[in-house]
Design an enzyme around this catalytic site. Structure first.
Site, PDB file in Angstrom:
ATOM      1  N   HIS A 272      27.322  76.955  58.340  1.00 57.41           N
ATOM      2  CA  HIS A 272      26.837  75.914  59.251  1.00 57.41           C
ATOM      3  C   HIS A 272      26.472  76.499  60.621  1.00 57.41           C
ATOM      4  CE1 HIS A 272      26.527  71.818  60.786  1.00 57.41           C
ATOM      5  NE2 HIS A 272      27.215  72.217  61.844  1.00 57.41           N
TER       6      HIS A 272
ATOM      7  N   LEU B  20      34.312  60.903  65.354  1.00 54.83           N
ATOM      8  CA  LEU B  20      34.762  59.907  64.376  1.00 54.83           C
ATOM      9  C   LEU B  20      34.037  60.075  63.051  1.00 54.83           C
ATOM     10  CD1 LEU B  20      34.735  56.600  66.514  1.00 54.83           C
ATOM     11  CD2 LEU B  20      36.542  58.318  66.322  1.00 54.83           C
ATOM     12  N   LYS B  21      33.033  60.970  63.037  1.00 54.67           N
ATOM     13  CA  LYS B  21      32.174  61.064  61.847  1.00 54.67           C
ATOM     14  C   LYS B  21      32.896  61.781  60.719  1.00 54.67           C
ATOM     15  CE  LYS B  21      28.477  62.929  63.839  1.00 54.67           C
ATOM     16  NZ  LYS B  21      27.086  63.429  63.971  1.00 54.67           N
TER      17      LYS B  21
ATOM     18  N   THR C  38      39.066  76.722  61.703  1.00 57.06           N
ATOM     19  CA  THR C  38      37.858  77.518  62.024  1.00 57.06           C
ATOM     20  C   THR C  38      37.348  77.077  63.395  1.00 57.06           C
ATOM     21  OG1 THR C  38      36.272  75.912  61.125  1.00 57.06           O
ATOM     22  CG2 THR C  38      37.129  77.547  59.581  1.00 57.06           C
TER      23      THR C  38
ATOM     24  N   GLU D 116      23.286  66.969  68.258  1.00 63.61           N
ATOM     25  CA  GLU D 116      22.470  67.310  67.083  1.00 63.61           C
ATOM     26  C   GLU D 116      21.474  68.423  67.404  1.00 63.61           C
ATOM     27  OE1 GLU D 116      22.455  66.024  63.844  1.00 63.61           O
ATOM     28  OE2 GLU D 116      24.375  65.159  64.416  1.00 63.61           O
TER      29      GLU D 116
ATOM     30  N   HIS E 135      20.274  70.952  64.855  1.00 59.38           N
ATOM     31  CA  HIS E 135      20.755  70.520  63.539  1.00 59.38           C
ATOM     32  C   HIS E 135      19.638  70.012  62.621  1.00 59.38           C
ATOM     33  CE1 HIS E 135      24.659  71.063  65.310  1.00 59.38           C
ATOM     34  NE2 HIS E 135      25.291  70.636  64.234  1.00 59.38           N
TER      35      HIS E 135
ATOM     36  N   HIS F 292      30.520  71.711  47.026  1.00 65.30           N
ATOM     37  CA  HIS F 292      31.648  70.869  46.575  1.00 65.30           C
ATOM     38  C   HIS F 292      31.912  69.706  47.514  1.00 65.30           C
ATOM     39  CE1 HIS F 292      33.365  74.821  44.700  1.00 65.30           C
ATOM     40  NE2 HIS F 292      32.277  74.387  44.084  1.00 65.30           N
TER      41      HIS F 292
ATOM     42  N   ASN G 149      35.888  67.123  57.045  1.00 62.96           N
ATOM     43  CA  ASN G 149      34.959  66.029  56.730  1.00 62.96           C
ATOM     44  C   ASN G 149      35.332  65.333  55.428  1.00 62.96           C
ATOM     45  OD1 ASN G 149      31.679  67.254  57.909  1.00 62.96           O
ATOM     46  ND2 ASN G 149      33.484  66.631  59.031  1.00 62.96           N
TER      47      ASN G 149
ATOM     48  N   GLU H  43      30.053  74.499  50.195  1.00 63.51           N
ATOM     49  CA  GLU H  43      29.260  73.341  50.664  1.00 63.51           C
ATOM     50  C   GLU H  43      28.780  72.479  49.479  1.00 63.51           C
ATOM     51  OE1 GLU H  43      29.133  72.746  54.037  1.00 63.51           O
ATOM     52  OE2 GLU H  43      27.958  70.937  53.685  1.00 63.51           O
TER      53      GLU H  43
ATOM     54  N   ASP I 140      42.405  73.936  52.628  1.00 64.95           N
ATOM     55  CA  ASP I 140      41.401  74.964  52.371  1.00 64.95           C
ATOM     56  C   ASP I 140      42.079  76.137  51.639  1.00 64.95           C
ATOM     57  OD1 ASP I 140      38.706  76.120  54.372  1.00 64.95           O
ATOM     58  OD2 ASP I 140      39.720  77.314  52.843  1.00 64.95           O
TER      59      ASP I 140
HETATM   60  N1  NAD Z   1      30.994  66.046  63.553  1.00 60.81           N
HETATM   61  C1  NAD Z   1      31.280  66.609  62.401  1.00 60.81           C
HETATM   62  O1  NAD Z   1      31.888  65.986  61.598  1.00 60.81           O
HETATM   63  C2  NAD Z   1      30.868  68.048  62.099  1.00 60.81           C
HETATM   64  C3  NAD Z   1      30.486  68.919  63.126  1.00 60.81           C
HETATM   65  C4  NAD Z   1      30.184  70.256  62.797  1.00 60.81           C
HETATM   66  C5  NAD Z   1      30.243  70.675  61.475  1.00 60.81           C
HETATM   67  N2  NAD Z   1      30.589  69.785  60.491  1.00 60.81           N
HETATM   68  C6  NAD Z   1      30.648  70.216  59.070  1.00 60.81           C
HETATM   69  O2  NAD Z   1      31.611  71.261  58.981  1.00 60.81           O
HETATM   70  C7  NAD Z   1      31.248  72.149  57.918  1.00 60.81           C
HETATM   71  C8  NAD Z   1      31.240  73.558  58.450  1.00 60.81           C
HETATM   72  O3  NAD Z   1      32.549  73.868  58.917  1.00 60.81           O
HETATM   73  P1  NAD Z   1      33.053  75.390  58.978  1.00 60.81           P
HETATM   74  O4  NAD Z   1      32.058  76.219  59.678  1.00 60.81           O
HETATM   75  O5  NAD Z   1      34.434  75.331  59.461  1.00 60.81           O
HETATM   76  O6  NAD Z   1      32.943  75.850  57.470  1.00 60.81           O
HETATM   77  P2  NAD Z   1      33.915  75.700  56.199  1.00 60.81           P
HETATM   78  O7  NAD Z   1      34.827  74.569  56.336  1.00 60.81           O
HETATM   79  O8  NAD Z   1      32.994  75.737  55.033  1.00 60.81           O
HETATM   80  O9  NAD Z   1      34.760  77.057  56.257  1.00 60.81           O
HETATM   81  C9  NAD Z   1      34.056  78.302  56.245  1.00 60.81           C
HETATM   82  C10 NAD Z   1      34.848  79.361  55.483  1.00 60.81           C
HETATM   83  O10 NAD Z   1      35.988  79.754  56.264  1.00 60.81           O
HETATM   84  C11 NAD Z   1      37.147  79.808  55.419  1.00 60.81           C
HETATM   85  N3  NAD Z   1      38.280  79.621  56.308  1.00 60.81           N
HETATM   86  C12 NAD Z   1      38.696  78.487  56.901  1.00 60.81           C
HETATM   87  N4  NAD Z   1      39.717  78.733  57.745  1.00 60.81           N
HETATM   88  C13 NAD Z   1      39.964  80.070  57.659  1.00 60.81           C
HETATM   89  C14 NAD Z   1      40.902  80.931  58.288  1.00 60.81           C
HETATM   90  N5  NAD Z   1      41.724  80.495  59.249  1.00 60.81           N
HETATM   91  N6  NAD Z   1      40.912  82.244  57.935  1.00 60.81           N
HETATM   92  C15 NAD Z   1      40.029  82.720  57.026  1.00 60.81           C
HETATM   93  N7  NAD Z   1      39.100  81.955  56.421  1.00 60.81           N
HETATM   94  C16 NAD Z   1      39.059  80.642  56.738  1.00 60.81           C
HETATM   95  C17 NAD Z   1      36.891  78.739  54.421  1.00 60.81           C
HETATM   96  O11 NAD Z   1      37.668  78.942  53.266  1.00 60.81           O
HETATM   97  C18 NAD Z   1      35.404  78.896  54.146  1.00 60.81           C
HETATM   98  O12 NAD Z   1      35.195  79.902  53.201  1.00 60.81           O
HETATM   99  C19 NAD Z   1      29.890  71.727  57.423  1.00 60.81           C
HETATM  100  O13 NAD Z   1      30.053  71.012  56.220  1.00 60.81           O
HETATM  101  C20 NAD Z   1      29.366  70.820  58.536  1.00 60.81           C
HETATM  102  O14 NAD Z   1      28.486  69.841  58.064  1.00 60.81           O
HETATM  103  C21 NAD Z   1      30.915  68.507  60.790  1.00 60.81           C
END
Ligand code: NAD
Length: 375
Positions: free
Chosen positions: A261, A139-140, A128, A242, A245, A73, A107, A71, A42
């Site tokens: 998200h 596993l998804k 995060t 979910e 969701h 990308h 993911n 998102e 990231d």
């Molecule tokens: N079971 C699953 O696979 C599952 C479950 C929940 C969410 N998701 C997916 O995860 C995504 C959302 O994840 P998210 O909320 O982590 O968002 P993200 O991965 O988009 O990150 C959010 C923002 O935080 C920034 N960031 C990341 N780590 C940081 C840090 N330590 N310090 C400062 N900034 C940081 C990133 O650059 C980005 O701008 C969605 O695409 C969602 O569909 C998947």
């Protein structure tokens, strides 16, 4: 440091979580004995990655691939670029893909690991709250299609989940709070007895963030582990995760990535709770409990956050929700997770926590949420 094994069906997934524990995490990665590592990184956490790279390179060649985590990308084209990079730098079947970042990087890299040479090992290095306390316990692996969120993917068990909780300390507070919405979901839909642990952790966030993260990790693991043990593909009991969701994914997708998200799921849970109450499942006190708990996340005023969403655009997104097909649902209806009380989903005839809900009812519930202040 917390270390243990998460059982997701037949897969035993080791995890290591701690604060300032980089040497232990690098040692755990090195013990996988990969020929090399491809680090999907990231862009926001490059400063956290520098010491990791320095230590890991004492054990193996590591090839970073920086991802701008928008998102829009999170698509198959990004997965392909990552795999092309992996092949170009000489990754072989014994290499590992390291995913360092939020859920988006996890993911995307997860799907690349599932596809490269028909499967190489995956190590999650979440940074995060969504990733560290929720998404990596799964596993998804998957990415979006132009048509909608998370519509293409595969299942792959990570070989290791390793997190230095100090990585999360650089997330701005508003994003941190909304990212914790998935933990609020665990309280509302699975573990209501953990409400005070959750609110105590939120109170600690500002002054003792590492302790707060540790509590949130415990909540995430405790909520997910029992259900994932018996439902690794999240097609039965684990569908409860979910919750929020259906409308949440529609909001996230319709916002074109502008709404994170966690925030989208928070609004989606309020809409699901309103539907649950309207259908006579959820008591008023439990509906009010949703608003009370989510008020801790300092969401923006509903009329501002939700006022810009067009009902037609949301209806289009609901029509392609990725839970369609879990239930035989009539056109214009969506399978949704509803609650009969906190911690207890409404179960359909097949015992799964999914109930068909007319899209119009979900949209009406959303509009009610948009007109209500979350205090
Ligand atoms: N079971 C699953 O696979 C599952 C479950 C929940 C969410 N998701 C997916 O995860 C995504 C959302 O994840 P998210 O909320 O982590 O968002 P993200 O991965 O988009 O990150 C959010 C923002 O935080 C920034 N960031 C990341 N780590 C940081 C840090 N330590 N310090 C400062 N900034 C940081 C990133 O650059 C980005 O701008 C969605 O695409 C969602 O569909 C998947």
């Amino acid at each position: 440091m917390r270390e243990g094994t998460l059982h997701i069906g037949p897969s035993a997934v080791p995890y290591r979580y701690g604060a300032h524990c980089l040497p232990e995490l690098c040692e755990a990665i090195a013990q996988l004995r990969p020929a090399s590592a491809v680090l999907a990184l990231d862009a926001a956490v490059q400063s956290h990655a520098e010491p990791l790279l320095e230590q890991l390179r004492q054990h193996m060649p590591v090839h970073p691939f920086v991802i701008d985590p928008h998102e829009n990308h999170k698509r198959l084209s990004l997965v392909e670029s990552l795999m092309d990079h992996a092949v170009a730098v000489g990754a072989d079947r014994t290499s590992v893909v390291l995913a360092m970042g939020g859920g988006l990087v996890g993911n995307t890299a997860g799907l690349a690991a599932a596809l490269l040479y028909r499967g190489v090992r995956l190590v999650h290095l979440p940074t995060t709250p969504v990733a560290a306390f929720d998404a990596v316990f799964s596993l998804k692996q998957g990415v979006n299609l132009g048509a909608g969120k998370n519509l293409s993917g595969a299942y792959l068990a990570p070989s290791l989940i390793a997190c230095d909780l100090s990585w999360l300390a650089t997330i701005p507070r508003p994003a941190l709070l909304t990212g914790i919405a998935e933990m609020a979901k665990n309280v509302l839909a699975v573990l209501p007895d953990w409400e005070s642990d959750f609110t105590d952790a939120l109170a600690e966030l500002e002054f003792r963030p590492l302790e707060a993260f540790d509590s949130l990790f415990a909540l995430g693991l405790h909520a997910k582990a029992p259900l994932l043990a018996t439902d690794p593909h999240e097609r039965h009991g684990a569908l409860v995760f979910e919750y929020g969701h259906t409308v949440g994914h529609a909001l996230e997708a319709a916002s074109n990535g502008a709404m994170g998200h966690g925030e989208a799921v928070a609004w989606g849970m309020l809409a699901a709770a309103e539907v649950s109450a309207q259908l006579g499942h959820l008591a008023d006190a439990d509906l009010a409990g949703h608003y009370r708990l989510l008020a801790h996340l300092d969401l923006p005023p509903a009329r501002i956050a939700l006022g810009r969403f067009d009902r037609g655009a949301l209806a289009d997104r609901l029509a392609i929700d990725n839970k369609r097909g879990h239930l035989p649902s009539a056109p214009g209806s969506n399978p949704m997770v509803l609650l009969r009380r906190l911690g207890e989903p409404v179960r359909g005839q097949d015992g799964r926590p999914l109930i068909p809900v007319p899209a119009e009812m979900a949209l009406d519930a959303f509009e009610k949420v948009a007109a209500t202040e979350v205090m």
